[in-house]
Design a protein around this motif. Structure first.
Motif, short mmCIF file in Angstrom:
data_model
loop_
_atom_site.label_atom_id
_atom_site.label_comp_id
_atom_site.label_asym_id
_atom_site.label_seq_id
_atom_site.Cartn_x
_atom_site.Cartn_y
_atom_site.Cartn_z
N ALA A 53 0.85 -1.18 0.00
CA ALA A 53 0.00 0.00 0.00
C ALA A 53 0.88 1.24 0.00
O ALA A 53 1.95 1.25 0.62
CB ALA A 53 -0.90 0.01 1.24
N ASN A 54 0.46 2.26 -0.72
CA ASN A 54 1.22 3.51 -0.71
C ASN A 54 1.25 4.12 0.69
O ASN A 54 0.28 4.04 1.44
CB ASN A 54 0.60 4.52 -1.67
N GLU A 66 1.06 4.64 12.33
CA GLU A 66 0.90 5.92 11.64
C GLU A 66 1.99 6.05 10.58
O GLU A 66 3.17 5.80 10.86
CB GLU A 66 0.96 7.09 12.60
N SER A 67 1.59 6.45 9.38
CA SER A 67 2.55 6.67 8.31
C SER A 67 3.06 8.10 8.40
O SER A 67 2.27 9.06 8.35
CB SER A 67 1.86 6.44 6.95
N LEU A 68 4.37 8.24 8.56
CA LEU A 68 4.95 9.56 8.83
C LEU A 68 6.23 9.79 8.03
O LEU A 68 6.96 8.85 7.72
CB LEU A 68 5.30 9.69 10.31
N THR A 69 6.48 11.05 7.72
CA THR A 69 7.79 11.49 7.29
C THR A 69 8.36 12.27 8.46
O THR A 69 7.79 13.27 8.89
CB THR A 69 7.72 12.37 6.04
N TYR A 70 9.47 11.78 9.00
CA TYR A 70 9.98 12.37 10.23
C TYR A 70 11.50 12.38 10.21
O TYR A 70 12.15 11.63 9.47
CB TYR A 70 9.49 11.59 11.45
N THR A 71 12.08 13.25 11.03
CA THR A 71 13.53 13.35 11.14
C THR A 71 13.96 12.80 12.49
O THR A 71 13.44 13.20 13.53
CB THR A 71 14.01 14.81 11.01
N TYR A 72 14.88 11.85 12.43
CA TYR A 72 15.40 11.23 13.65
C TYR A 72 16.86 10.88 13.44
O TYR A 72 17.25 10.37 12.38
CB TYR A 72 14.59 9.97 13.99
N ASP A 73 17.67 11.20 14.43
CA ASP A 73 19.09 10.88 14.38
C ASP A 73 19.76 11.51 13.16
O ASP A 73 20.64 10.93 12.53
CB ASP A 73 19.30 9.36 14.37
N ASN A 106 0.63 10.93 7.74
CA ASN A 106 -0.33 11.15 8.83
C ASN A 106 -1.56 10.25 8.78
O ASN A 106 -2.53 10.49 9.51
CB ASN A 106 -0.77 12.61 8.88
N VAL A 107 -1.53 9.22 7.95
CA VAL A 107 -2.63 8.25 7.93
C VAL A 107 -2.41 7.25 9.06
O VAL A 107 -1.35 6.64 9.17
CB VAL A 107 -2.71 7.52 6.57
N THR A 130 16.15 12.00 7.62
CA THR A 130 14.72 12.07 7.34
C THR A 130 14.24 10.72 6.85
O THR A 130 14.82 10.15 5.91
CB THR A 130 14.40 13.15 6.30
N LYS A 131 13.23 10.20 7.49
CA LYS A 131 12.71 8.88 7.16
C LYS A 131 11.23 8.96 6.81
O LYS A 131 10.53 9.86 7.27
CB LYS A 131 12.90 7.92 8.34
N SER A 132 10.78 8.03 6.00
CA SER A 132 9.36 7.93 5.67
C SER A 132 8.94 6.49 5.92
O SER A 132 9.47 5.56 5.28
CB SER A 132 9.11 8.31 4.21
N GLY A 133 8.04 6.29 6.88
CA GLY A 133 7.65 4.93 7.19
C GLY A 133 6.59 4.87 8.26
O GLY A 133 5.96 5.87 8.59
N TYR A 134 6.40 3.68 8.81
CA TYR A 134 5.35 3.43 9.79
C TYR A 134 5.93 3.36 11.20
O TYR A 134 6.94 2.72 11.44
CB TYR A 134 4.62 2.12 9.48
N LEU A 135 5.25 4.03 12.12
CA LEU A 135 5.57 3.95 13.54
C LEU A 135 4.33 3.50 14.29
O LEU A 135 3.21 3.87 13.91
CB LEU A 135 6.04 5.31 14.07
N VAL A 136 4.52 2.74 15.35
CA VAL A 136 3.41 2.35 16.21
C VAL A 136 3.08 3.55 17.10
O VAL A 136 3.95 4.07 17.80
CB VAL A 136 3.75 1.13 17.08
N LEU A 137 1.83 3.98 17.07
CA LEU A 137 1.40 5.11 17.89
C LEU A 137 0.96 4.59 19.26
O LEU A 137 -0.02 3.87 19.38
CB LEU A 137 0.24 5.84 17.21
#
Length: 224
Positions: free
Chosen positions: A92-93, A110-117, A97-98, A120-127
């Protein structure tokens, strides 16, 4: 010809493109247009599983979208949500923020584009905790390790295998992500709270900063 299927995340689904003699089909759902890509097929045997939600496809709830969305499962090695059409797998695409809720698993991704360490990453995180002040997330990851070579000709080489990496817990504030603090000193600085007040709460509630339920409890206290 490779199949291309669009995941149905909408209210009213209508076919907008179909080519005779071709397996390509596209779907439109009002302002939502999402394409799914087939995962790469592994031609060799890998032991273990890349799925943190289990091999089963589960019912999901996505706020604001159709109740008829395909059953999904999370591939933590590829960092992708998979669904099945016939006997074929598709991805799935990712849409920012979905939130994808798995009711049977009591788990939300939650599907996010976020900056860590610094990256910049784009992926899924458990909320784990959603709050306007501080939110708590968990990153799940599987890695693929090489199997050991047989020391002799009488036994087979071990297959490559999936192994779970240590979960990483992240704090989010104003879309900025930080690693969950290791101790009360780091926590007091990150959350801008009096260190003595924080230490008193940690001691009286027997908070262990390495346990997920206690992490959630601490962030709930900070958010009050």
């Amino acid at each position: 010809m490779k199949k291309v299927l669009l995941i149905l995340f909408g209210f009213t689904i209508s076919v907008v493109e179909a080519q005779a003699g071709s397996e390509n089909v596209s779907y439109s759902t009002e302002n939502i247009f999402m394409r799914a890509n087939r995962p790469t097929t592994k031609e060799y045997v890998i032991d273990g599983s890349p799925y943190t939600t289990g091999d089963k496809f589960n019912k999901v709830i996505i706020k604001g979208f159709s109740k008829d969305v395909q059953d999904l499962r999370y591939n933590a090695y590829e960092d992708e949500m998979e669904f099945k059409k016939g006997e074929e797998l598709f991805y799935a695409n990712k849409a920012d923020n979905v939130k994808i809720q798995f009711p049977e698993l009591n788990k939300t991704y939650e599907s996010l584009t976020y900056t860590y360490d610094g990256k910049t990453k784009s992926g899924y995180l458990v909320l784990l905790l959603d709050n306007p002040k501080f939110s708590l997330y968990k990153r799940e990851k599987m890695e693929l390790l090489k199997g050991e070579k047989s020391p002799n000709a009488y036994s087979k080489d071990a297959n490559d295998y999936y192994a779970k990496e240590k979960d990483i817990y992240l704090i989010s504030r104003d879309k900025k992500f930080s690693k969950f603090p290791k101790n009360t000193s780091e926590a007091a600085e990150l959350f801008s709270i009096d260190k003595k007040e924080l230490e008193s709460f940690v001691k009286s509630n027997k908070i262990n900063l390495n346990r997920e339920p206690d992490m959630t409890k601490l962030v709930e206290f900070i958010n009050k």
